[in-house]
Design a protein around this motif. Sequence first.
Motif, PDB file in Angstrom:
ATOM      1  N   LEU A  80       0.819  -1.210   0.000  1.00 40.82           N
ATOM      2  CA  LEU A  80       0.000   0.000   0.000  1.00 40.82           C
ATOM      3  C   LEU A  80       0.854   1.260   0.000  1.00 40.82           C
ATOM      4  O   LEU A  80       0.365   2.342  -0.317  1.00 40.82           O
ATOM      5  N   PRO A 134      -4.048   1.133  -7.391  1.00 40.31           N
ATOM      6  CA  PRO A 134      -4.729   0.283  -6.402  1.00 40.31           C
ATOM      7  C   PRO A 134      -4.973  -1.149  -6.876  1.00 40.31           C
ATOM      8  O   PRO A 134      -4.860  -2.083  -6.077  1.00 40.31           O
ATOM      9  N   ARG A 175      -3.612  -4.299  -4.811  1.00 37.20           N
ATOM     10  CA  ARG A 175      -4.529  -5.345  -4.374  1.00 37.20           C
ATOM     11  C   ARG A 175      -4.094  -6.705  -4.933  1.00 37.20           C
ATOM     12  O   ARG A 175      -4.110  -7.709  -4.225  1.00 37.20           O
ATOM     13  N   LYS A 199     -11.897   3.774  -4.075  1.00 37.44           N
ATOM     14  CA  LYS A 199     -10.739   3.078  -3.492  1.00 37.44           C
ATOM     15  C   LYS A 199     -10.422   3.578  -2.078  1.00 37.44           C
ATOM     16  O   LYS A 199     -10.026   2.815  -1.214  1.00 37.44           O
ATOM     17  N   GLU A 200     -10.601   4.868  -1.819  1.00 37.54           N
ATOM     18  CA  GLU A 200     -10.326   5.413  -0.485  1.00 37.54           C
ATOM     19  C   GLU A 200     -11.303   4.851   0.552  1.00 37.54           C
ATOM     20  O   GLU A 200     -10.930   4.594   1.681  1.00 37.54           O
ATOM     21  N   LYS A 250     -10.155   1.308   1.508  1.00 38.31           N
ATOM     22  CA  LYS A 250      -9.001   1.346   2.415  1.00 38.31           C
ATOM     23  C   LYS A 250      -9.432   1.719   3.829  1.00 38.31           C
ATOM     24  O   LYS A 250      -9.013   1.100   4.801  1.00 38.31           O
TER      25      LYS A 250
END
Length: 183
Positions: free
Chosen positions: A97, A103, A107, A162-163, A166
């Motif tokens: 990360l 991303p 992943r 994506k945020e 996370k």
Amino acid sequence: QLIPGAARHANWRELTPILIGLALATPVGAFILFNLNPELIRRAMGGFVLLFALILMSGWVYRGRRGIGPSAIVGALAGLISGATGVGGPPVAVYFLSSPQPPEMQRGNIVMAVTVLILMVVAAVAAGGGFTLETVIRGVILTPAYVAGTWSGSRLFAIAPKEYFKRVALWLLLITGVGIIFL
């Protein structure tokens, strides 16, 4: 079920030294697991999860060198921790990360590394005689929920920002670490 997509997106040049480190260090961690006090192992497990959740939540990112050496060290650390406590994924997650990769590649790297990590832990625990009938029955009972959660998570990853993904993952890690330590 995540492996085909993850394998396509993984950065195998960076992932391979991690996988070698995992393979070499996981049996050492399993030896520790079988020879230390179970209560100490449980608290260490919670401590590692909590520590890495806090590191990730703090926003700290690894900015050091990347390459064969650092990747192999991350793999060995993850294998050692996972063999001993079953939670070696966080060092791999912190490392990947922190990378400047997209991303999907992060992943893919995490999924492939954790897949190999799980296989190594299962093999090391089996070799050490850690599977009982009760353990196998629990695994069979929990597998449908695990598969459903994995399937749901992969679908959400594809559509959620994506945020958001996370943030949810970090809070789940934090809650898990605290729960393991204090419950």
